[in-house]
Enzyme design. Structure first.
Site, PDB file in Angstrom:
ATOM      1  N   VAL A   1      17.807  38.107  25.261  1.00  0.00           N
ATOM      2  CA  VAL A   1      16.690  38.701  26.005  1.00  0.00           C
ATOM      3  C   VAL A   1      16.783  40.226  26.115  1.00  0.00           C
ATOM      4  CG1 VAL A   1      16.223  36.607  27.362  1.00  0.00           C
ATOM      5  CG2 VAL A   1      17.759  38.373  28.296  1.00  0.00           C
TER       6      VAL A   1
ATOM      7  N   ASN B   1      15.368  33.933  33.832  1.00  0.00           N
ATOM      8  CA  ASN B   1      16.576  33.405  34.474  1.00  0.00           C
ATOM      9  C   ASN B   1      17.853  33.942  33.842  1.00  0.00           C
ATOM     10  OD1 ASN B   1      18.193  31.110  35.931  1.00  0.00           O
ATOM     11  ND2 ASN B   1      18.680  30.874  33.749  1.00  0.00           N
TER      12      ASN B   1
ATOM     13  N   TYR C   1      26.011  44.444  39.275  1.00  0.00           N
ATOM     14  CA  TYR C   1      25.184  43.227  39.330  1.00  0.00           C
ATOM     15  C   TYR C   1      24.118  43.377  40.424  1.00  0.00           C
ATOM     16  CZ  TYR C   1      24.004  38.269  39.984  1.00  0.00           C
ATOM     17  OH  TYR C   1      23.338  37.070  40.104  1.00  0.00           O
TER      18      TYR C   1
HETATM   19  P1  NAP Z   1      25.113  30.696  34.053  1.00  0.00           P
HETATM   20  O1  NAP Z   1      25.553  29.311  34.349  1.00  0.00           O
HETATM   21  O2  NAP Z   1      26.123  31.683  33.569  1.00  0.00           O
HETATM   22  O3  NAP Z   1      23.894  30.596  33.007  1.00  0.00           O
HETATM   23  C1  NAP Z   1      23.289  31.758  32.502  1.00  0.00           C
HETATM   24  C2  NAP Z   1      22.861  31.492  31.081  1.00  0.00           C
HETATM   25  O4  NAP Z   1      22.210  32.680  30.540  1.00  0.00           O
HETATM   26  C3  NAP Z   1      24.047  31.191  30.162  1.00  0.00           C
HETATM   27  O5  NAP Z   1      23.760  30.120  29.298  1.00  0.00           O
HETATM   28  C4  NAP Z   1      24.193  32.500  29.402  1.00  0.00           C
HETATM   29  O6  NAP Z   1      24.865  32.379  28.165  1.00  0.00           O
HETATM   30  C5  NAP Z   1      22.747  32.892  29.238  1.00  0.00           C
HETATM   31  N1  NAP Z   1      22.616  34.265  28.777  1.00  0.00           N
HETATM   32  C6  NAP Z   1      23.498  35.291  28.973  1.00  0.00           C
HETATM   33  N2  NAP Z   1      23.070  36.390  28.347  1.00  0.00           N
HETATM   34  C7  NAP Z   1      21.904  36.069  27.739  1.00  0.00           C
HETATM   35  C8  NAP Z   1      21.007  36.797  26.936  1.00  0.00           C
HETATM   36  N3  NAP Z   1      21.239  38.082  26.622  1.00  0.00           N
HETATM   37  N4  NAP Z   1      19.895  36.182  26.467  1.00  0.00           N
HETATM   38  C9  NAP Z   1      19.656  34.874  26.750  1.00  0.00           C
HETATM   39  N5  NAP Z   1      20.491  34.131  27.520  1.00  0.00           N
HETATM   40  C10 NAP Z   1      21.600  34.716  28.006  1.00  0.00           C
HETATM   41  O7  NAP Z   1      24.418  31.375  35.319  1.00  0.00           O
HETATM   42  P2  NAP Z   1      23.621  30.753  36.577  1.00  0.00           P
HETATM   43  O8  NAP Z   1      24.533  30.766  37.729  1.00  0.00           O
HETATM   44  O9  NAP Z   1      22.886  29.527  36.188  1.00  0.00           O
HETATM   45  O10 NAP Z   1      22.578  31.956  36.791  1.00  0.00           O
HETATM   46  C11 NAP Z   1      21.213  31.909  36.399  1.00  0.00           C
HETATM   47  C12 NAP Z   1      20.492  33.082  37.052  1.00  0.00           C
HETATM   48  O11 NAP Z   1      20.623  32.973  38.474  1.00  0.00           O
HETATM   49  C13 NAP Z   1      21.065  34.438  36.678  1.00  0.00           C
HETATM   50  O12 NAP Z   1      20.029  35.393  36.542  1.00  0.00           O
HETATM   51  C14 NAP Z   1      21.946  34.779  37.860  1.00  0.00           C
HETATM   52  O13 NAP Z   1      22.132  36.175  38.009  1.00  0.00           O
HETATM   53  C15 NAP Z   1      21.142  34.186  38.988  1.00  0.00           C
HETATM   54  N6  NAP Z   1      21.931  33.919  40.196  1.00  0.00           N
HETATM   55  C16 NAP Z   1      22.973  33.051  40.182  1.00  0.00           C
HETATM   56  C17 NAP Z   1      23.704  32.831  41.342  1.00  0.00           C
HETATM   57  C18 NAP Z   1      24.872  31.874  41.426  1.00  0.00           C
HETATM   58  O14 NAP Z   1      25.577  31.837  42.466  1.00  0.00           O
HETATM   59  N7  NAP Z   1      25.130  31.083  40.401  1.00  0.00           N
HETATM   60  C19 NAP Z   1      23.357  33.506  42.519  1.00  0.00           C
HETATM   61  C20 NAP Z   1      22.295  34.378  42.505  1.00  0.00           C
HETATM   62  C21 NAP Z   1      21.576  34.581  41.334  1.00  0.00           C
HETATM   63  P3  NAP Z   1      26.445  32.873  28.079  1.00  0.00           P
HETATM   64  O15 NAP Z   1      27.157  32.195  29.181  1.00  0.00           O
HETATM   65  O16 NAP Z   1      26.885  32.446  26.730  1.00  0.00           O
HETATM   66  O17 NAP Z   1      26.457  34.350  28.273  1.00  0.00           O
END
Ligand code: NAP
Length: 253
Positions: free
Chosen positions: A67, A93, A158
């Protein structure tokens, strides 16, 4: 909301696992045909998700794109438009978190986090907007974070990237409202995913976050699905430029 969104198409970025995966399945349950995206190294898991969605009776395209790369984003959007003719809703996301104190933070770490979280949201949204505008309809749902409002140690970059997403969304909402497009944010709290575990390195950290949460528990990816699907639907038609905290009561409005 079963089948309420029949005939509509939604794109979720970075959704091979975690919060994005749960949201993609939730949107498919609501009736959306889906476009699911992730980066090349997640191809196998992304294909498995697409199969799961097709088994629910929905159309699903699995498209690999970074992205943060303008050319890849435009190629992805062109592919969707060529096949489906439209995208009704996007959920930005995809995100990364690299923990570091400000003192130790490198240029590369700062840029990597900004590129995916903030620039990625901008690039995907910008590529899809002309198509939404032409049809006079669109739902943009950006996954920010309570980190963008409060923030934790070792996450300054972040938090800055998520604050950028929140500000971007507020301005976007003002620019595109007259074209029938809404733009809103979901701000998750501590959600148990691969990324979420960064905040949960040991039991002391788990205890700290549970104690900080009014509901006295950590979040699961499914906890984010309802608010995200709501903002992608017509049930939120008169909401734009808003952010919903989905954090079990860490941040209280
Ligand atoms: P996650 O399990 O790490 O999943 C994120 C996914 O995005 C992974 O598959 C990752 O692939 C992929 N990704 C990374 N870089 C990318 C790119 N350049 N283009 C396309 N895809 C890409 O994270 P999550 O916890 O589900 O988080 C999802 C969203 O929620 C994020 O925006 C995060 O900041 C937000 N969020 C999460 C939390 C939390 O506590 N988990 C809290 C607040 C906000 P790789 O792993 O291979 O890089």
């Amino acid at each position: 909301m079963e089948n309420q969104q029949g005939g509509r198409t939604a794109l979720v970025t970075g959704c091979s696992r975690g919060i994005g995966r749960a949201i993609a399945l939730g949107l498919a349950r609501d009736g959306f045909d889906m476009v699911v995206n992730d980066i090349e190294r997640q191809r196998a898991d992304l294909e498995a998700l697409a199969e799961e969605i097709r088994a629910m009776g929905r159309d699903c395209q699995a498209l690999i794109a970074d992205v943060s790369d303008r050319a890849q984003v435009h190629a992805m959007v062109d592919t969707v438009i060529a096949r489906s003719g439209k995208i009704d809703a996007i959920v930005n996301n995809a995100g990364i978190l690299i923990a570091s104190t400000v003192e130790n933070l490198t240029d590369e770490q700062w840029d990597a986090v900004m590129d995916v979280n903030a620039k990625g949201t901008f690039l995907v949204t910008q590529a899809i907007l002309p198509h939404m505008r032409a049809r006079g309809y669109g739902r943009v749902v950006n996954i920010a974070s309570i980190g963008g409002k409060v923030g934790s140690p070792e996450q300054a970059h972040y938090a800055a990237s998520k604050a950028a997403v929140l500000a971007f969304t507020r301005v976007l909402a003002q620019e595109v409202g007259e074209f029938g497009i809404t733009a809103n944010c979901v701000c998750p709290g501590i959600i148990v995913t691969e990324m979420g575990r960064t905040n949960l390195a040991d039991q002391a950290n788990v205890d700290k976050w549970v104690a900080a949460t009014a509901l006295r528990r950590l979040g699961q990816p499914e906890d984010v699905v309802g608010p995200a699907c709501f903002l992608a639907s017509d049930a939120s038609a008169f909401m734009t430029g808003q952010s919903l905290n989905v954090c079990g009561g860490i941040v209280l409005n």
